[in-house]
Design an enzyme around this catalytic site. Sequence first.
Site, PDB file in Angstrom:
ATOM      1  N   THR A 255       0.822  -1.215   0.000  1.00 17.07           N
ATOM      2  CA  THR A 255       0.000   0.000   0.000  1.00 17.07           C
ATOM      3  C   THR A 255       0.854   1.263   0.000  1.00 17.07           C
TER       4      THR A 255
ATOM      5  N   GLY B 134       2.696  -2.835   8.217  1.00 16.60           N
ATOM      6  CA  GLY B 134       3.021  -3.109   9.612  1.00 16.60           C
ATOM      7  C   GLY B 134       4.500  -3.378   9.776  1.00 16.60           C
TER       8      GLY B 134
ATOM      9  N   GLU C  83      -6.067  -5.582   4.230  1.00 14.22           N
ATOM     10  CA  GLU C  83      -6.087  -6.775   3.377  1.00 14.22           C
ATOM     11  C   GLU C  83      -7.235  -6.754   2.398  1.00 14.22           C
TER      12      GLU C  83
HETATM   13  C1  LIG Z   1      -7.250 -15.704  20.424  1.00 15.43           C
HETATM   14  C2  LIG Z   1      -7.737 -14.309  20.609  1.00 15.43           C
HETATM   15  C3  LIG Z   1      -7.127 -13.411  19.552  1.00 15.43           C
HETATM   16  C4  LIG Z   1      -8.085 -12.352  19.132  1.00 15.43           C
HETATM   17  C5  LIG Z   1      -7.883 -11.988  17.651  1.00 15.43           C
HETATM   18  C6  LIG Z   1      -8.269 -10.570  17.455  1.00 15.43           C
HETATM   19  C7  LIG Z   1      -8.206 -10.106  15.986  1.00 15.43           C
HETATM   20  C8  LIG Z   1      -8.669  -8.701  15.805  1.00 15.43           C
HETATM   21  C9  LIG Z   1      -8.046  -7.868  16.788  1.00 15.43           C
HETATM   22  C10 LIG Z   1      -6.820  -7.302  16.631  1.00 15.43           C
HETATM   23  C11 LIG Z   1      -6.073  -7.471  15.369  1.00 15.43           C
HETATM   24  C12 LIG Z   1      -5.496  -6.126  14.882  1.00 15.43           C
HETATM   25  C13 LIG Z   1      -4.775  -6.403  13.622  1.00 15.43           C
HETATM   26  C14 LIG Z   1      -4.794  -5.242  12.649  1.00 15.43           C
HETATM   27  C15 LIG Z   1      -4.509  -5.712  11.262  1.00 15.43           C
HETATM   28  C16 LIG Z   1      -3.296  -6.592  11.214  1.00 15.43           C
HETATM   29  C17 LIG Z   1      -3.141  -7.282   9.926  1.00 15.43           C
HETATM   30  C18 LIG Z   1      -3.054  -6.313   8.779  1.00 15.43           C
HETATM   31  C19 LIG Z   1      -2.554  -7.000   7.549  1.00 15.43           C
HETATM   32  C20 LIG Z   1      -2.889  -6.131   6.397  1.00 15.43           C
HETATM   33  C21 LIG Z   1      -1.953  -6.357   5.258  1.00 15.43           C
HETATM   34  C22 LIG Z   1      -2.386  -5.576   4.070  1.00 15.43           C
HETATM   35  O1  LIG Z   1      -3.318  -4.810   4.116  1.00 15.43           O
HETATM   36  S1  LIG Z   1      -1.478  -5.916   2.658  1.00 15.43           S
HETATM   37  C23 LIG Z   1      -2.249  -4.920   1.402  1.00 15.43           C
HETATM   38  C24 LIG Z   1      -3.638  -5.456   1.087  1.00 15.43           C
HETATM   39  N1  LIG Z   1      -4.136  -4.809  -0.080  1.00 15.43           N
HETATM   40  C25 LIG Z   1      -5.144  -5.315  -0.805  1.00 15.43           C
HETATM   41  O2  LIG Z   1      -5.756  -6.302  -0.450  1.00 15.43           O
HETATM   42  C26 LIG Z   1      -5.466  -4.594  -2.088  1.00 15.43           C
HETATM   43  C27 LIG Z   1      -6.899  -4.853  -2.512  1.00 15.43           C
HETATM   44  N2  LIG Z   1      -7.047  -4.690  -3.954  1.00 15.43           N
HETATM   45  C28 LIG Z   1      -6.938  -5.783  -4.803  1.00 15.43           C
HETATM   46  O3  LIG Z   1      -6.760  -6.908  -4.427  1.00 15.43           O
HETATM   47  C29 LIG Z   1      -7.127  -5.503  -6.274  1.00 15.43           C
HETATM   48  O4  LIG Z   1      -6.712  -4.206  -6.580  1.00 15.43           O
HETATM   49  C30 LIG Z   1      -8.586  -5.706  -6.714  1.00 15.43           C
HETATM   50  C31 LIG Z   1      -8.920  -7.157  -6.623  1.00 15.43           C
HETATM   51  C32 LIG Z   1      -9.525  -4.888  -5.865  1.00 15.43           C
HETATM   52  C33 LIG Z   1      -8.761  -5.222  -8.145  1.00 15.43           C
HETATM   53  O5  LIG Z   1      -7.701  -5.758  -8.862  1.00 15.43           O
HETATM   54  P1  LIG Z   1      -7.732  -5.643 -10.453  1.00 15.43           P
HETATM   55  O6  LIG Z   1      -8.222  -4.271 -10.821  1.00 15.43           O
HETATM   56  O7  LIG Z   1      -6.460  -6.073 -11.019  1.00 15.43           O
HETATM   57  O8  LIG Z   1      -8.746  -6.750 -10.771  1.00 15.43           O
HETATM   58  P2  LIG Z   1     -10.144  -6.674 -11.457  1.00 15.43           P
HETATM   59  O9  LIG Z   1     -11.164  -6.294 -10.461  1.00 15.43           O
HETATM   60  O10 LIG Z   1     -10.050  -5.877 -12.725  1.00 15.43           O
HETATM   61  O11 LIG Z   1     -10.272  -8.213 -11.840  1.00 15.43           O
HETATM   62  C34 LIG Z   1      -9.385  -8.790 -12.817  1.00 15.43           C
HETATM   63  C35 LIG Z   1      -9.426 -10.277 -12.648  1.00 15.43           C
HETATM   64  O12 LIG Z   1      -8.491 -10.650 -11.637  1.00 15.43           O
HETATM   65  C36 LIG Z   1      -9.118 -11.448 -10.663  1.00 15.43           C
HETATM   66  N3  LIG Z   1      -8.448 -11.211  -9.395  1.00 15.43           N
HETATM   67  C37 LIG Z   1      -8.322 -10.029  -8.754  1.00 15.43           C
HETATM   68  N4  LIG Z   1      -7.606 -10.196  -7.625  1.00 15.43           N
HETATM   69  C38 LIG Z   1      -7.303 -11.523  -7.565  1.00 15.43           C
HETATM   70  C39 LIG Z   1      -6.594 -12.327  -6.633  1.00 15.43           C
HETATM   71  N5  LIG Z   1      -6.065 -11.821  -5.500  1.00 15.43           N
HETATM   72  N6  LIG Z   1      -6.446 -13.649  -6.895  1.00 15.43           N
HETATM   73  C40 LIG Z   1      -6.991 -14.166  -8.005  1.00 15.43           C
HETATM   74  N7  LIG Z   1      -7.699 -13.485  -8.938  1.00 15.43           N
HETATM   75  C41 LIG Z   1      -7.835 -12.155  -8.694  1.00 15.43           C
HETATM   76  C42 LIG Z   1     -10.548 -10.997 -10.669  1.00 15.43           C
HETATM   77  O13 LIG Z   1     -11.385 -11.998 -10.125  1.00 15.43           O
HETATM   78  C43 LIG Z   1     -10.766 -10.813 -12.160  1.00 15.43           C
HETATM   79  O14 LIG Z   1     -10.949 -12.042 -12.749  1.00 15.43           O
HETATM   80  P3  LIG Z   1     -11.957 -12.158 -14.003  1.00 15.43           P
HETATM   81  O15 LIG Z   1     -11.867 -13.579 -14.420  1.00 15.43           O
HETATM   82  O16 LIG Z   1     -11.450 -11.167 -15.019  1.00 15.43           O
HETATM   83  O17 LIG Z   1     -13.297 -11.759 -13.477  1.00 15.43           O
HETATM   84  C1  LIG Z   2      -4.261  -1.699  10.635  1.00 18.71           C
HETATM   85  C2  LIG Z   2      -3.824  -1.704   9.196  1.00 18.71           C
HETATM   86  C3  LIG Z   2      -2.717  -2.469   8.823  1.00 18.71           C
HETATM   87  C4  LIG Z   2      -2.292  -2.464   7.496  1.00 18.71           C
HETATM   88  N1  LIG Z   2      -1.174  -3.196   7.158  1.00 18.71           N
HETATM   89  C5  LIG Z   2      -0.727  -3.166   5.872  1.00 18.71           C
HETATM   90  C6  LIG Z   2       0.447  -3.885   5.510  1.00 18.71           C
HETATM   91  O1  LIG Z   2       1.080  -4.516   6.339  1.00 18.71           O
HETATM   92  N2  LIG Z   2       0.887  -3.815   4.217  1.00 18.71           N
HETATM   93  C7  LIG Z   2       0.214  -3.096   3.260  1.00 18.71           C
HETATM   94  O2  LIG Z   2       0.651  -3.076   2.114  1.00 18.71           O
HETATM   95  N3  LIG Z   2      -0.932  -2.412   3.567  1.00 18.71           N
HETATM   96  C8  LIG Z   2      -1.402  -2.430   4.847  1.00 18.71           C
HETATM   97  N4  LIG Z   2      -2.559  -1.745   5.175  1.00 18.71           N
HETATM   98  C9  LIG Z   2      -3.216  -0.924   4.150  1.00 18.71           C
HETATM   99  C10 LIG Z   2      -4.515  -1.559   3.674  1.00 18.71           C
HETATM  100  O3  LIG Z   2      -4.234  -2.674   2.884  1.00 18.71           O
HETATM  101  C11 LIG Z   2      -5.305  -0.501   2.886  1.00 18.71           C
HETATM  102  O4  LIG Z   2      -5.718   0.476   3.799  1.00 18.71           O
HETATM  103  C12 LIG Z   2      -6.513  -1.117   2.187  1.00 18.71           C
HETATM  104  O5  LIG Z   2      -6.076  -1.928   1.113  1.00 18.71           O
HETATM  105  C13 LIG Z   2      -7.474  -0.052   1.645  1.00 18.71           C
HETATM  106  O6  LIG Z   2      -6.790   0.848   0.774  1.00 18.71           O
HETATM  107  P1  LIG Z   2      -6.851   2.422   1.091  1.00 18.71           P
HETATM  108  O7  LIG Z   2      -6.644   2.604   2.524  1.00 18.71           O
HETATM  109  O8  LIG Z   2      -5.935   3.088   0.134  1.00 18.71           O
HETATM  110  O9  LIG Z   2      -8.340   2.820   0.764  1.00 18.71           O
HETATM  111  P2  LIG Z   2      -8.878   3.189  -0.711  1.00 18.71           P
HETATM  112  O10 LIG Z   2      -8.453   2.148  -1.656  1.00 18.71           O
HETATM  113  O11 LIG Z   2      -8.554   4.610  -0.980  1.00 18.71           O
HETATM  114  O12 LIG Z   2     -10.446   3.039  -0.480  1.00 18.71           O
HETATM  115  C14 LIG Z   2     -11.135   4.057   0.225  1.00 18.71           C
HETATM  116  C15 LIG Z   2     -12.597   3.785   0.044  1.00 18.71           C
HETATM  117  O13 LIG Z   2     -12.940   3.954  -1.318  1.00 18.71           O
HETATM  118  C16 LIG Z   2     -13.901   2.972  -1.703  1.00 18.71           C
HETATM  119  N5  LIG Z   2     -13.442   2.297  -2.910  1.00 18.71           N
HETATM  120  C17 LIG Z   2     -12.177   2.168  -3.342  1.00 18.71           C
HETATM  121  N6  LIG Z   2     -12.134   1.470  -4.488  1.00 18.71           N
HETATM  122  C18 LIG Z   2     -13.411   1.140  -4.778  1.00 18.71           C
HETATM  123  C19 LIG Z   2     -14.027   0.390  -5.826  1.00 18.71           C
HETATM  124  N7  LIG Z   2     -13.321  -0.168  -6.817  1.00 18.71           N
HETATM  125  N8  LIG Z   2     -15.363   0.239  -5.783  1.00 18.71           N
HETATM  126  C20 LIG Z   2     -16.091   0.776  -4.773  1.00 18.71           C
HETATM  127  N9  LIG Z   2     -15.569   1.494  -3.746  1.00 18.71           N
HETATM  128  C21 LIG Z   2     -14.247   1.658  -3.766  1.00 18.71           C
HETATM  129  C22 LIG Z   2     -13.967   1.956  -0.578  1.00 18.71           C
HETATM  130  O14 LIG Z   2     -15.219   2.040   0.028  1.00 18.71           O
HETATM  131  C23 LIG Z   2     -12.910   2.361   0.396  1.00 18.71           C
HETATM  132  O15 LIG Z   2     -13.347   2.288   1.731  1.00 18.71           O
HETATM  133  C24 LIG Z   2      -3.004  -1.713   6.512  1.00 18.71           C
HETATM  134  C25 LIG Z   2      -4.124  -0.968   6.880  1.00 18.71           C
HETATM  135  C26 LIG Z   2      -4.551  -0.970   8.205  1.00 18.71           C
HETATM  136  C27 LIG Z   2      -5.760  -0.161   8.582  1.00 18.71           C
END
Ligand SMILES: CCCCCCCC/C=C\CCCCCCCCCCCC(=O)SCCNC(=O)CCNC(=O)[C@H](O)C(C)(C)COP(=O)(O)OP(=O)(O)OC[C@H]1O[C@@H](n2cnc3c(N)ncnc32)[C@H](O)[C@@H]1OP(=O)(O)O
Ligand SMILES: Cc1cc2nc3c(=O)[nH]c(=O)nc-3n(C[C@H](O)[C@H](O)[C@H](O)COP(=O)(O)OP(=O)(O)OC[C@H]3O[C@@H](n4cnc5c(N)ncnc54)[C@H](O)[C@@H]3O)c2cc1C
Length: 572
Positions: A53, A92, A335
């Site tokens: 991100t 993170g 995520e």
């Molecule tokens: C025991 C007691 C314990 C208690 C537990 C308590 C727990 C809770 C309490 C505390 C916890 C606190 C913890 C805080 C959080 C800690 C963990 C944080 C970790 C976070 C890490 C991150 O955030 S990493 C970054 C994450 N970012 C994302 O996920 C980005 C999201 N966006 C996307 O994935 C993509 O941009 C999209 C999918 C949204 C769009 O991608 P794109 O534009 O390329 O795709 P299309 O929409 O055009 O689709 C094209 C085509 O691709 C297919 N596809 C898309 N993505 C995938 C994929 N990942 N895998 C496979 N295929 C994929 C899609 O289906 C389309 O296919 P078609 O066939 O064309 O339809």
């Molecule tokens: C606690 C925490 C830990 C994290 N850890 C990591 C990490 O370890 N590594 C890492 O890489 N990232 C990490 N992230 C980042 C996280 O993955 C992003 O915040 C998340 O993917 C959302 O992206 P953004 O914040 O840029 O929101 P944006 O993508 O700007 O989205 C903002 C809002 O716009 C709307 N929106 C966006 N796109 C669309 C769409 N296509 N259609 C409809 N609505 C849409 C959604 O409602 C969304 O809420 C962490 C975030 C948090 C809060």
Amino acid sequence: MAAALQTLGGGIGITLHWIAFTPTIEQQATEEQKKKWLKLAQDVAIVGAYAQTEMGHGTFVRGLETTATYDPSTQEFVINSPTLTSTKWWPGGLGKTANHATVMAQLYTRGKCYGPHNFMVQIRSLENHQPCPGVTLGDIGPKMESNGNDNGFARFDHVRIPRENMLMKFARVEADGTYVQPPSSKLAYSNMVYLRGTFVMSAAQALASATTIAVRYSCVRRQSEMKPGEPEPQILEYQTQQYKLFPQLAAAYAFWFASWFMTQQHGSITGSMEKGDMSGLAELHALSAGLKSYTTAVTARGIDVCRMACGGHGYSHASGLPALFGGAAALCTAEGENTVMMLQTARYLVKCFAQSQAGKRLTGTVAYLSAVQPSPVAGNRNMSDLGTLVAAFQHRAARMVRHAAMQMQGEMQKGKAREDAWNSCSVLLIKAAEAHVHSFVVRNFAETVQTVEVDESVRAVLTSLCQLYSLYGITEHAGDFLKDGYLTGRDIDAASSHLSAMLARVRPDAVALVDAFDLHDKILRSVLGRYDGRVYEHLYEWAKKSPLNKSEVHESYYKYLQPFLKSNRAKL
Ligand SMILES: CCCCCCCC/C=C\CCCCCCCCCCCC(=O)SCCNC(=O)CCNC(=O)[C@H](O)C(C)(C)COP(=O)(O)OP(=O)(O)OC[C@H]1O[C@@H](n2cnc3c(N)ncnc32)[C@H](O)[C@@H]1OP(=O)(O)O
Ligand SMILES: Cc1cc2nc3c(=O)[nH]c(=O)nc-3n(C[C@H](O)[C@H](O)[C@H](O)COP(=O)(O)OP(=O)(O)OC[C@H]3O[C@@H](n4cnc5c(N)ncnc54)[C@H](O)[C@@H]3O)c2cc1C
């Protein structure tokens, strides 16, 4: 040793080292690269962050701005942050803890961009933890919760890394700069699919924690008079308290079982993918995205219901509930933001619906879409029968998927571009996808309680819990089931009365059901949820340790209150 280092505390944390950085090496590195980095990561000889991100992009991965440009003359990649918004932001551990990061960057070679790929970058010295040359690092500042972990920022100023630092299990760049295509461009995203799957268990654990706290406290807390002159009852005797807590308790079990299915599916499909069979990837992505979105959203709401059910003490950090809520709220955004993830599931459902319309027999979690009859057969249904309840949820989901897909087809027939039709139907699509995931959770819950190897007396309790979860879902979304007459008003009334009966049925087993999560006091970190129930003594001890109680008269009196009082008294 490694497990004990889960979170080092004190402003640094290595959660993401374990759940994101290390799995990325496992899933995206070649065997050669694993030999170089995997054991170092597993032994915490290096600490890593998953840096994807950026300040300007999180959801739209294809829009990330960090670049990795291949230089064939030195066989290196140049990692660069070309703009302010390309600054890596949120990962993170990135700001203060990690000395390595897998960096997601747009890959350029021979003047052409091949999209986002993962690169291993050392960001701090292993000698003195200072940032490496060309790397600027820092923490992004306080957040809603989880401030024990640093979430950082990173900028790269033309940082050079060896070609071999591109994680090349799927795609490759040869020494001369030739790009070799992966079997699927989405394999670079495989770590996100894995992590979303693990969020389902995190949600289950979070909701299990919250319901453990609230149910135990609701047995300790006595309040008001149920009948004049009688002793104050346990607040868990109030039906409203049961109606707040037991559906959350049932959901915790439902999500726990759903995470078992998710883990099994992930293992089986990635196993097939290892052998080159990519056919399961689309379903795995749709299921993990939908389950992550659904379970984390229900969990965050459910934890706040538990907090409110504990009155003022629930609002205190002594309860552990505000921290749990903050963590669960993070899971709704991290995520893959929940709306965006549920739209990914909707995208898959629309495709499957079209295939079903074209005569293809659907399988897996969408098989019901082709089996469910459009015209409902109304009638007095047995609303306590699990099969009836599962069928109702599947009918609801199939109807909503069909309605959303047909609405979209109608928009396109009016001449709208597919993307515009999609956007103008996206609220319907989200609701349909939520109904689909809800029906999966209900079906999986029912199948698990019917097949899990437990004593029959335990099966009876789990069956009641599954009925409670399903009946709660039907009564909370009654309109969806009534819309085409599949359920009648009498069915909904029957569901409501069965739900009341299930609340009373579950009451005697409520404490046993939360004790079964076996969450140690050290994990719960809650005065209200203590296993020994000695809430009040420990609440007082907890309060006495408040920093404000370090001195009898706080320094703020002398600085602010005393002069203020004096000046006001002087005016009398
Ligand atoms: C025991 C007691 C314990 C208690 C537990 C308590 C727990 C809770 C309490 C505390 C916890 C606190 C913890 C805080 C959080 C800690 C963990 C944080 C970790 C976070 C890490 C991150 O955030 S990493 C970054 C994450 N970012 C994302 O996920 C980005 C999201 N966006 C996307 O994935 C993509 O941009 C999209 C999918 C949204 C769009 O991608 P794109 O534009 O390329 O795709 P299309 O929409 O055009 O689709 C094209 C085509 O691709 C297919 N596809 C898309 N993505 C995938 C994929 N990942 N895998 C496979 N295929 C994929 C899609 O289906 C389309 O296919 P078609 O066939 O064309 O339809
Ligand atoms: C606690 C925490 C830990 C994290 N850890 C990591 C990490 O370890 N590594 C890492 O890489 N990232 C990490 N992230 C980042 C996280 O993955 C992003 O915040 C998340 O993917 C959302 O992206 P953004 O914040 O840029 O929101 P944006 O993508 O700007 O989205 C903002 C809002 O716009 C709307 N929106 C966006 N796109 C669309 C769409 N296509 N259609 C409809 N609505 C849409 C959604 O409602 C969304 O809420 C962490 C975030 C948090 C809060």
